[in-house]
Design an enzyme around this catalytic site. Structure first.
Site, PDB file in Angstrom:
ATOM      1  N   CYS A  68      41.370  37.122  17.139  1.00 56.02           N
ATOM      2  CA  CYS A  68      41.487  35.699  17.458  1.00 56.02           C
ATOM      3  C   CYS A  68      40.952  34.823  16.339  1.00 56.02           C
ATOM      4  O   CYS A  68      41.356  33.689  16.183  1.00 56.02           O
ATOM      5  CB  CYS A  68      40.716  35.378  18.731  1.00 56.02           C
ATOM      6  SG  CYS A  68      40.730  36.697  19.913  1.00 56.02           S
ATOM      7  N   ASN A 100      34.194  43.578  22.413  1.00 52.83           N
ATOM      8  CA  ASN A 100      35.498  43.873  21.832  1.00 52.83           C
ATOM      9  C   ASN A 100      35.460  44.147  20.333  1.00 52.83           C
ATOM     10  O   ASN A 100      36.392  44.726  19.794  1.00 52.83           O
ATOM     11  CB  ASN A 100      36.474  42.729  22.124  1.00 52.83           C
ATOM     12  CG  ASN A 100      35.875  41.373  21.866  1.00 52.83           C
ATOM     13  OD1 ASN A 100      34.834  41.017  22.425  1.00 52.83           O
ATOM     14  ND2 ASN A 100      36.492  40.598  20.992  1.00 52.83           N
ATOM     15  N   THR A 139      54.002  31.642  41.126  1.00 49.98           N
ATOM     16  CA  THR A 139      54.795  32.818  41.485  1.00 49.98           C
ATOM     17  C   THR A 139      54.290  34.035  40.728  1.00 49.98           C
ATOM     18  O   THR A 139      54.058  33.977  39.521  1.00 49.98           O
ATOM     19  CB  THR A 139      56.279  32.563  41.136  1.00 49.98           C
ATOM     20  OG1 THR A 139      56.730  31.463  41.924  1.00 49.98           O
ATOM     21  CG2 THR A 139      57.138  33.784  41.418  1.00 49.98           C
TER      22      THR A 139
HETATM   23  C1  LIG Z   1      41.360  40.665  24.839  1.00 46.33           C
HETATM   24  C2  LIG Z   1      40.130  40.147  25.488  1.00 46.33           C
HETATM   25  C3  LIG Z   1      40.158  38.973  26.245  1.00 46.33           C
HETATM   26  C4  LIG Z   1      41.416  38.144  26.386  1.00 46.33           C
HETATM   27  O1  LIG Z   1      42.347  38.807  27.169  1.00 46.33           O
HETATM   28  P1  LIG Z   1      43.840  38.238  27.313  1.00 46.33           P
HETATM   29  O2  LIG Z   1      44.410  39.011  28.433  1.00 46.33           O
HETATM   30  O3  LIG Z   1      44.494  38.534  26.011  1.00 46.33           O
HETATM   31  O4  LIG Z   1      43.748  36.783  27.610  1.00 46.33           O
HETATM   32  C5  LIG Z   1      38.998  38.561  26.841  1.00 46.33           C
HETATM   33  N1  LIG Z   1      37.863  39.254  26.721  1.00 46.33           N
HETATM   34  C6  LIG Z   1      37.784  40.389  26.007  1.00 46.33           C
HETATM   35  C7  LIG Z   1      36.490  41.123  25.907  1.00 46.33           C
HETATM   36  C8  LIG Z   1      38.919  40.869  25.357  1.00 46.33           C
HETATM   37  O5  LIG Z   1      38.840  41.979  24.653  1.00 46.33           O
END
Ligand SMILES: *Cc1c(COP(=O)(O)O)cnc(C)c1O
Length: 404
Positions: A328, A154, A243
């Site tokens: 994050c 990411n 749900t």
């Molecule tokens: C954004 C991301 C996540 C977290 O995803 P969420 O749906 O926001 O919990 C996990 N892994 C990677 C590689 C990401 O880019």
């Protein structure tokens, strides 16, 4: 016409596609039934919509719709995959192999499991951010039950040799999980060809809504099971109670359908724009691209501008939404652990920016970004005593600093 600010943080989240929003709306206003209600048309209508979305999502990754387990997002999917496998296969072994530049949702989950009796090997990838298959091979023990390696990173966008890792895992009778959140919808992901047993992904990273994601759980060759982490009504084949978020799931399905039809064209368009941005910025002195440029997502560029603080540079280009470090961790001023773990020194890691292009990025915005980032870098360097010393040919590594 150029509209400010410009959004270039598409690895943190993406703007929901208007077609996705449109598909979701009736499931707030009219078809608000609970998909688990079997006794009336409100429930049937919701269930029908969920079934349809499940097909759309499965089809994007060449899975069977029964293999899609809905969650609240990739964080939950990663937790369910890793904790769920550890609990389910505990008798077979306690060893997990992963990589130290994974998303925190994988790393912190593994850390938690270490407290519960797991042994975890954290592989350090090369400077390109890519895991070497030999490293994984060497880490395998008779106790290994799970290999978890992300499809694409990411922060730097590098893509791992997923198919080969899956093959290695299967040869050794080990399950293979991949956090494919950044890859699915952006590049072709095929769970069969790629030998994937479990894959995490999230709607909001592919122009869908936030708060909904999925875990692909293979049902054949091998049949994989995970222990539920959420107990309750036994939804999602007993693996995830609660749900279902029907409008979210409908949007997720639509987002996957659009991604499937538009991915190829979008890849071409975005990699062209990304390359333009990168080729222009790299003309600045002491500017470096981080991670692999060979095996990389088409829309990401992570660049270090030496002698400049990434945070300072972001302030200098306030009209451009980018990130330094990952979203994050960017609340802290720690340099990115991803960049540090691939071997960048603190200084280069601190001076990095991530540009994440997306479906709604146009060329005018890229031109604006090129011009303004260049100007800001030059201005900040002009004010920097370190830059001045560098220009005078002083090697900063040999300078002895006095404490104040
Ligand atoms: C954004 C991301 C996540 C977290 O995803 P969420 O749906 O926001 O919990 C996990 N892994 C990677 C590689 C990401 O880019």
């Amino acid at each position: 016409m150029l509209k400010l600010p410009i959004y270039l943080d598409n690895n943190a989240t993406t703007k929901p596609d208007p077609r996705v929003v449109e598909a979701m709306l009736p499931y707030f206003t009219e078809y608000y039934g609970n998909a688990a209600s079997r006794s009336h048309p409100f429930g049937w209508k919701a269930e029908e919509a969920v079934d349809y979305a499940r097909e759309q999502i499965a089809s994007l990754i060449n899975a069977n719709s029964k293999e899609i387990i809905f969650t609240s997002g990739a964080t939950e999917s990663n937790n369910l995959a890793i904790k769920g496998v550890f609990e389910m296969y505990r008798e077979k072994g306690n060893h997990i192999i992963t990589v130290n530049i994974e998303h925190k949702a994988v790393l912190d989950t593994c850390r938690k499991l270490e407290k519960m009796g797991a042994t975890v090997t954290y592989i350090t990838p090369g400077i390109d951010g890519i895991v070497n298959i030999e490293q994984i091979k060497n880490a395998i023990t008779p106790q290994t039950i799970l290999i978890s390696v992300m499809y694409a990173n990411n922060e730097i966008g590098c893509i791992n040799p997923i198919k080969e890792i899956g093959e290695l895992a299967h040869k050794n009778n080990i399950l293979f999980h991949t956090d494919a959140t950044q890859a699915i919808g952006k590049i072709p992901v095929n769970v069969i060809n790629d030998n994937i047993d479990l894959a995490s992904f999230s709607a909001h990273k592919l122009y869908g809504p936030k708060g909904v994601g999925a875990l692909y759980v293979r049902r054949k060759n091998p049949r994989v099971k995970v222990t539920a982490q959420m107990d309750g009504g036994g939804h999602e084949r007993g693996m995830r109670s609660g749900t279902l978020n029907v409008p979210g799931i409908v949007g997720f399905g639509k987002a996957c359908e659009i991604a499937k039809t538009e991915m190829l064209d979008e890849t071409k368009r975005l990699s062209k724009l990304r390359d333009k941005l990168e080729n222009e910025l790299i003309k600045l002195e002491e500017t470096y691209i981080n991670g692999s440029v060979k095996s990389r997502l088409p829309h990401v560029s992570n660049i270090s501008f030496k002698f400049i603080e990434g945070e300072g540079l972001m302030m200098g280009v306030k009209d451009i939404a980018v990130s330094s470090g990952s979203a994050c961790t960017s609340a802290s001023l720690e340099p990115s652990y991803v960049l540090k773990n691939i071997g960048l020194d603190d200084e280069l890691a601190h001076s990095s920016l991530r540009f994440g292009l997306g479906r709604f990025t146009n060329e005018e915005e890229i031109d604006y970004a090129i011009e303004h980032v260049k100007t800001a870098v030059n201005k900040l360097r002009e004010m920097s005593p370190l830059w001045e010393m560098h220009k005078e040919g002083i090697d900063l590594k040999t300078v002895e600093w006095t404490e104040h």
